[in-house]
Design an enzyme around this catalytic site. Structure first.
Site, PDB file in Angstrom:
ATOM      1  N   LYS A  90       0.858  -1.200   0.000  1.00 35.49           N
ATOM      2  CA  LYS A  90       0.000   0.000   0.000  1.00 35.49           C
ATOM      3  C   LYS A  90       0.882   1.233   0.000  1.00 35.49           C
ATOM      4  O   LYS A  90       1.823   1.333   0.794  1.00 35.49           O
ATOM      5  CB  LYS A  90      -0.874  -0.011   1.260  1.00 35.49           C
ATOM      6  CG  LYS A  90      -1.795   1.163   1.389  1.00 35.49           C
ATOM      7  CD  LYS A  90      -3.188   0.827   0.879  1.00 35.49           C
ATOM      8  CE  LYS A  90      -4.044   2.034   0.614  1.00 35.49           C
ATOM      9  NZ  LYS A  90      -3.816   2.671  -0.690  1.00 35.49           N
ATOM     10  N   GLN A 111       7.223   4.143   3.789  1.00 33.38           N
ATOM     11  CA  GLN A 111       5.812   3.723   3.836  1.00 33.38           C
ATOM     12  C   GLN A 111       5.632   2.431   4.649  1.00 33.38           C
ATOM     13  O   GLN A 111       4.610   2.246   5.305  1.00 33.38           O
ATOM     14  CB  GLN A 111       5.304   3.517   2.400  1.00 33.38           C
ATOM     15  CG  GLN A 111       3.799   3.474   2.273  1.00 33.38           C
ATOM     16  CD  GLN A 111       3.152   4.846   2.272  1.00 33.38           C
ATOM     17  OE1 GLN A 111       3.627   5.751   1.608  1.00 33.38           O
ATOM     18  NE2 GLN A 111       2.073   5.009   3.021  1.00 33.38           N
ATOM     19  N   LYS A 114       5.584   3.569   8.240  1.00 34.78           N
ATOM     20  CA  LYS A 114       4.405   4.409   8.466  1.00 34.78           C
ATOM     21  C   LYS A 114       3.150   3.530   8.564  1.00 34.78           C
ATOM     22  O   LYS A 114       2.347   3.659   9.491  1.00 34.78           O
ATOM     23  CB  LYS A 114       4.258   5.388   7.304  1.00 34.78           C
ATOM     24  CG  LYS A 114       3.055   6.304   7.430  1.00 34.78           C
ATOM     25  CD  LYS A 114       2.843   7.151   6.193  1.00 34.78           C
ATOM     26  CE  LYS A 114       4.089   7.900   5.795  1.00 34.78           C
ATOM     27  NZ  LYS A 114       3.875   8.888   4.753  1.00 34.78           N
ATOM     28  N   LYS A 126       5.354   2.058  -3.121  1.00 31.59           N
ATOM     29  CA  LYS A 126       5.245   3.398  -3.703  1.00 31.59           C
ATOM     30  C   LYS A 126       5.413   3.248  -5.206  1.00 31.59           C
ATOM     31  O   LYS A 126       6.042   2.278  -5.663  1.00 31.59           O
ATOM     32  CB  LYS A 126       6.334   4.319  -3.144  1.00 31.59           C
ATOM     33  CG  LYS A 126       5.999   5.777  -3.251  1.00 31.59           C
ATOM     34  CD  LYS A 126       5.054   6.249  -2.146  1.00 31.59           C
ATOM     35  CE  LYS A 126       4.582   7.660  -2.376  1.00 31.59           C
ATOM     36  NZ  LYS A 126       3.741   8.151  -1.271  1.00 31.59           N
ATOM     37  N   GLY A 165      -3.014   8.151  -4.159  1.00 34.81           N
ATOM     38  CA  GLY A 165      -2.432   9.366  -4.729  1.00 34.81           C
ATOM     39  C   GLY A 165      -1.194   9.820  -3.976  1.00 34.81           C
ATOM     40  O   GLY A 165      -0.856   9.302  -2.916  1.00 34.81           O
ATOM     41  N   ASP A 166      -0.504  10.780  -4.558  1.00 37.72           N
ATOM     42  CA  ASP A 166       0.631  11.467  -3.927  1.00 37.72           C
ATOM     43  C   ASP A 166       0.821  12.741  -4.762  1.00 37.72           C
ATOM     44  O   ASP A 166      -0.130  13.179  -5.429  1.00 37.72           O
ATOM     45  CB  ASP A 166       1.883  10.575  -3.935  1.00 37.72           C
ATOM     46  CG  ASP A 166       3.019  11.138  -3.077  1.00 37.72           C
ATOM     47  OD1 ASP A 166       2.903  11.133  -1.851  1.00 37.72           O
ATOM     48  OD2 ASP A 166       4.022  11.622  -3.645  1.00 37.72           O
ATOM     49  N   THR A 209      -4.796  13.405   5.356  1.00 40.61           N
ATOM     50  CA  THR A 209      -3.379  13.574   5.701  1.00 40.61           C
ATOM     51  C   THR A 209      -3.179  14.880   6.468  1.00 40.61           C
ATOM     52  O   THR A 209      -2.570  14.904   7.541  1.00 40.61           O
ATOM     53  CB  THR A 209      -2.495  13.551   4.435  1.00 40.61           C
ATOM     54  OG1 THR A 209      -2.791  12.366   3.703  1.00 40.61           O
ATOM     55  CG2 THR A 209      -1.023  13.576   4.789  1.00 40.61           C
ATOM     56  N   ASN A 241      -2.399  19.259  -1.662  1.00 39.57           N
ATOM     57  CA  ASN A 241      -3.413  18.571  -0.852  1.00 39.57           C
ATOM     58  C   ASN A 241      -3.101  18.619   0.640  1.00 39.57           C
ATOM     59  O   ASN A 241      -3.948  18.996   1.453  1.00 39.57           O
ATOM     60  CB  ASN A 241      -3.528  17.112  -1.339  1.00 39.57           C
ATOM     61  CG  ASN A 241      -4.452  16.307  -0.465  1.00 39.57           C
ATOM     62  OD1 ASN A 241      -4.081  15.880   0.625  1.00 39.57           O
ATOM     63  ND2 ASN A 241      -5.679  16.130  -0.899  1.00 39.57           N
ATOM     64  N   SER A 384      -7.083   5.694   3.786  1.00 38.53           N
ATOM     65  CA  SER A 384      -7.057   4.817   2.606  1.00 38.53           C
ATOM     66  C   SER A 384      -7.430   3.391   3.013  1.00 38.53           C
ATOM     67  O   SER A 384      -8.164   2.704   2.299  1.00 38.53           O
ATOM     68  CB  SER A 384      -5.663   4.793   1.992  1.00 38.53           C
ATOM     69  OG  SER A 384      -5.508   5.856   1.086  1.00 38.53           O
TER      70      SER A 384
HETATM   71  P1  NDP Z   1       0.495  18.025  -4.148  1.00 35.34           P
HETATM   72  O1  NDP Z   1       0.966  17.680  -5.506  1.00 35.34           O
HETATM   73  O2  NDP Z   1      -0.953  18.203  -3.932  1.00 35.34           O
HETATM   74  O3  NDP Z   1       1.240  19.343  -3.633  1.00 35.34           O
HETATM   75  C1  NDP Z   1       2.631  19.422  -3.549  1.00 35.34           C
HETATM   76  C2  NDP Z   1       2.999  20.828  -3.130  1.00 35.34           C
HETATM   77  O4  NDP Z   1       4.399  20.897  -2.966  1.00 35.34           O
HETATM   78  C3  NDP Z   1       2.648  21.885  -4.157  1.00 35.34           C
HETATM   79  O5  NDP Z   1       2.417  23.088  -3.496  1.00 35.34           O
HETATM   80  C4  NDP Z   1       3.921  21.963  -5.013  1.00 35.34           C
HETATM   81  O6  NDP Z   1       4.085  23.196  -5.690  1.00 35.34           O
HETATM   82  C5  NDP Z   1       4.972  21.785  -3.934  1.00 35.34           C
HETATM   83  N1  NDP Z   1       6.175  21.150  -4.465  1.00 35.34           N
HETATM   84  C6  NDP Z   1       6.265  19.955  -5.114  1.00 35.34           C
HETATM   85  N2  NDP Z   1       7.531  19.705  -5.454  1.00 35.34           N
HETATM   86  C7  NDP Z   1       8.242  20.758  -5.008  1.00 35.34           C
HETATM   87  C8  NDP Z   1       9.605  21.095  -5.049  1.00 35.34           C
HETATM   88  N3  NDP Z   1      10.507  20.287  -5.627  1.00 35.34           N
HETATM   89  N4  NDP Z   1       9.994  22.277  -4.481  1.00 35.34           N
HETATM   90  C9  NDP Z   1       9.095  23.099  -3.881  1.00 35.34           C
HETATM   91  N5  NDP Z   1       7.785  22.817  -3.818  1.00 35.34           N
HETATM   92  C10 NDP Z   1       7.377  21.683  -4.359  1.00 35.34           C
HETATM   93  O7  NDP Z   1       1.094  16.889  -3.179  1.00 35.34           O
HETATM   94  P2  NDP Z   1       0.627  16.462  -1.747  1.00 35.34           P
HETATM   95  O8  NDP Z   1       0.171  17.644  -0.983  1.00 35.34           O
HETATM   96  O9  NDP Z   1      -0.272  15.309  -1.886  1.00 35.34           O
HETATM   97  O10 NDP Z   1       1.988  15.900  -1.129  1.00 35.34           O
HETATM   98  C11 NDP Z   1       2.906  16.757  -0.455  1.00 35.34           C
HETATM   99  C12 NDP Z   1       3.854  15.908   0.367  1.00 35.34           C
HETATM  100  O11 NDP Z   1       3.092  15.127   1.305  1.00 35.34           O
HETATM  101  C13 NDP Z   1       4.692  14.906  -0.409  1.00 35.34           C
HETATM  102  O12 NDP Z   1       5.927  14.749   0.252  1.00 35.34           O
HETATM  103  C14 NDP Z   1       3.894  13.612  -0.279  1.00 35.34           C
HETATM  104  O13 NDP Z   1       4.700  12.465  -0.437  1.00 35.34           O
HETATM  105  C15 NDP Z   1       3.406  13.746   1.155  1.00 35.34           C
HETATM  106  N6  NDP Z   1       2.244  12.943   1.486  1.00 35.34           N
HETATM  107  C16 NDP Z   1       1.068  13.099   0.819  1.00 35.34           C
HETATM  108  C17 NDP Z   1      -0.029  12.359   1.186  1.00 35.34           C
HETATM  109  C18 NDP Z   1      -1.376  12.571   0.590  1.00 35.34           C
HETATM  110  O14 NDP Z   1      -2.353  12.008   1.102  1.00 35.34           O
HETATM  111  N7  NDP Z   1      -1.510  13.377  -0.462  1.00 35.34           N
HETATM  112  C19 NDP Z   1       0.065  11.306   2.228  1.00 35.34           C
HETATM  113  C20 NDP Z   1       1.334  11.292   2.928  1.00 35.34           C
HETATM  114  C21 NDP Z   1       2.379  12.057   2.517  1.00 35.34           C
HETATM  115  P3  NDP Z   1       3.492  23.385  -7.183  1.00 35.34           P
HETATM  116  O15 NDP Z   1       2.017  23.542  -7.037  1.00 35.34           O
HETATM  117  O16 NDP Z   1       4.161  24.617  -7.693  1.00 35.34           O
HETATM  118  O17 NDP Z   1       3.885  22.151  -7.943  1.00 35.34           O
END
Ligand code: NDP
Length: 451
Positions: A90, A111, A114, A126, A165-166, A209, A241, A384
């Protein structure tokens, strides 16, 4: 040489730049679990580390699709099925140009622990692709998702591997992926989570999250006898997100969030972030946050090009609690120093591994409460798993039920992590507590299941 150093040495051979983040994650875990390895030699005798740091399998495949100009496009797809000692594989799918095998190995490894911490029956995995959904039409995203699933469907299923998703993969992408899985397999089953609610998704999965990070932080502050978040200034990085739902929950409980950021820059709004506006700006994936200051003249926008060398401007804003929620390695040692000098009391990781090891060490040495990602952001994968349960029993849980169970899960993880740290002589160290508690459960299952 200590047991931990000896174990780390074994894995350094064949390291390459692509694997740096994976080794960073692995080293942190091995050093962290040293008290457990030293208290019981069975983990070394059964070769648990040798087995745990190598994925069960890495599936790598070509994804060929046609863009809107009918030109052939080729991307690489991956699924890293890391460990299924506790349940089906997962973990999320990430679509971002930076995706490579090393990043997915790091995320998959994290993961495992976690998912173990949630206490739910799920293993670790992943996946993703170097495909960039930014600037693509809906139709192009659909064609890419369809092509991606043509290959991936062979390796997943509700009892085998359940992706979610991620970064770059939200409800839209999951919808297209699910539709193609259904078509190819002729089976309507929960092989993916994060589906929209009206066809099999769980209520609260999008919020889970981010809300979970705040629930965890509330618990941690209570355990550590710190003042609660209500009425406090908080800083958040990211505008995706996780970040948006951290901001939403913080605002709901009466905290003032003064920052958010994306890959182009940072917004600082001393009156509090206008969440509705950020959501509107980010609903178009190509829009930059710069537009925020056009209607909020009291706010300041700083583009990435103006960040001081080796620093992120979000962490230079005085706050009570900080929430890095964008991506890996976005909070450096200099940022940690800025947070400490500005009186920050807690840092909670919403993103996976956003803080560098030096930053974490500095924060901990100054007694800043530090909530590591694998514990603090486990709410997403927990909901999830609730979605998997609902799909398996063809039922739908109410918002209240999901929220209650999410809150209960985050509080349980926090207490377990704090207690484990205490039991192993590292009281207050949530990194070690999370690594030991997460590792122990998986390792004991691996021993019980034989080689
Ligand atoms: P999103 O794609 O929804 O958002 C990512 C955010 O981070 C955006 O604001 C993006 O900016 C910014 N970003 C991405 N890459 C970079 C970078 N290299 N430098 C600076 N800013 C960056 O992703 P999520 O919110 O889903 O995920 C964010 C983090 O949380 C990740 O590490 C993910 O693995 C982790 N996570 C997510 C979960 C989930 O349920 N979604 C669960 C557990 C962990 P821009 O819009 O400009 O691209």
């Amino acid at each position: 040489m200590s047991i931990a150093e000896n174990e780390i040495r074994k894995f350094e051979h064949g390291n390459c730049a692509e694997n740096n983040v994976f080794y960073q994650a692995m080293e942190e875990v091995i050093y962290s679990i040293a008290p457990l390895l030293e208290s019981d030699d069975k983990y070394i005798r059964f070769g648990i580390l040798d087995r745990l740091v190598v994925p069960d399998r890495i599936i790598k495949f070509k994804v060929t699709w046609l863009n809107d100009d009918n030109q052939v496009q080729v991307n690489t797809g991956y699924r890293v099925q890391f460990n299924n000692a506790l349940g089906p594989y997962k973990g999320g799918l990430r679509f971002h140009p930076s995706v490579n095998e090393g990043i997915l190995k790091f995320l998959g490894f994290e993961q495992i622990l976690k998912n173990s911490l949630t206490g739910l029956p799920i293993g670790g995995a992943k996946g993703g692709s170097d495909f960039d959904p930014k600037g693509k039409s809906d139709f192009e995203v659909m064609k890419f998702c369809t092509a991606f699933m043509t290959e991936l469907h062979k390796y997943i299923g509700p009892r085998i591997d359940v992706p979610a998703g991620d970064i770059g993969v939200g409800a839209r992408e999951i919808g297209y992926l699910f539709g193609e899985y259904k078509k190819i397999t002729s089976s309507y089953e929960g092989a993916l989570t994060g589906k929209p609610y009206f066809f099999g998704g769980s209520l609260m999965r999008p919020e889970a999250t981010g809300y979970g990070v705040v629930y965890f932080t509330q618990s941690m502050l209570e355990i550590e006898n710190k003042e609660p978040l209500e009425g406090k200034i908080c800083t958040v990085s990211g505008a995706g997100n996780v970040a948006l739902h951290v901001i939403e929950k913080l605002q709901e409980i009466g905290a003032t969030v003064v920052t958010c950021s994306d890959s182009h820059g940072t917004v600082y709004d001393p009156r509090g972030i206008d969440l509705a506006l950020v959501k509107e700006l980010k609903s178009n994936r190509s829009t930059s946050l710069e537009a925020y200051v056009q209607t909020h003249t009291e706010a300041k926008y700083t583009p990435v090009s103006e960040y001081p060398e080796g620093e992120h401007v979000v962490w230079n804003v005085p706050c009570y609690a900080a929430f890095p929620c964008a991506t890996q390695n976005e909070l450096y040692e200099a940022d940690a120093r800025n947070l400490i000098e500005n009186g920050c009391v807690s840092v909670s990781e919403g993103a996976n591994m956003p803080s560098t090891p030096n930053a974490i060490a500095l924060l901990q040495s100054h007694k800043v409460c530090f909530a590591p990602a694998k514990a603090a952001n486990a709410g997403g994968v927990a909901v999830s798993e609730f979605e998997m349960s609902q799909n398996a029993s063809m039922s739908k849980w109410s918002y209240e039920k999901v929220n209650f169970k999410l809150q209960e899960t985050m509080q349980m993880i926090c207490k377990r992590v704090a207690l484990t740290a205490k039991d192993y002589g590292v009281e207050g160290n949530y990194v070690d507590g999370a690594n030991i508690a997460g590792f122990k459960k998986v390792a004991d299952a691996m021993i019980a299941e034989g080689i």
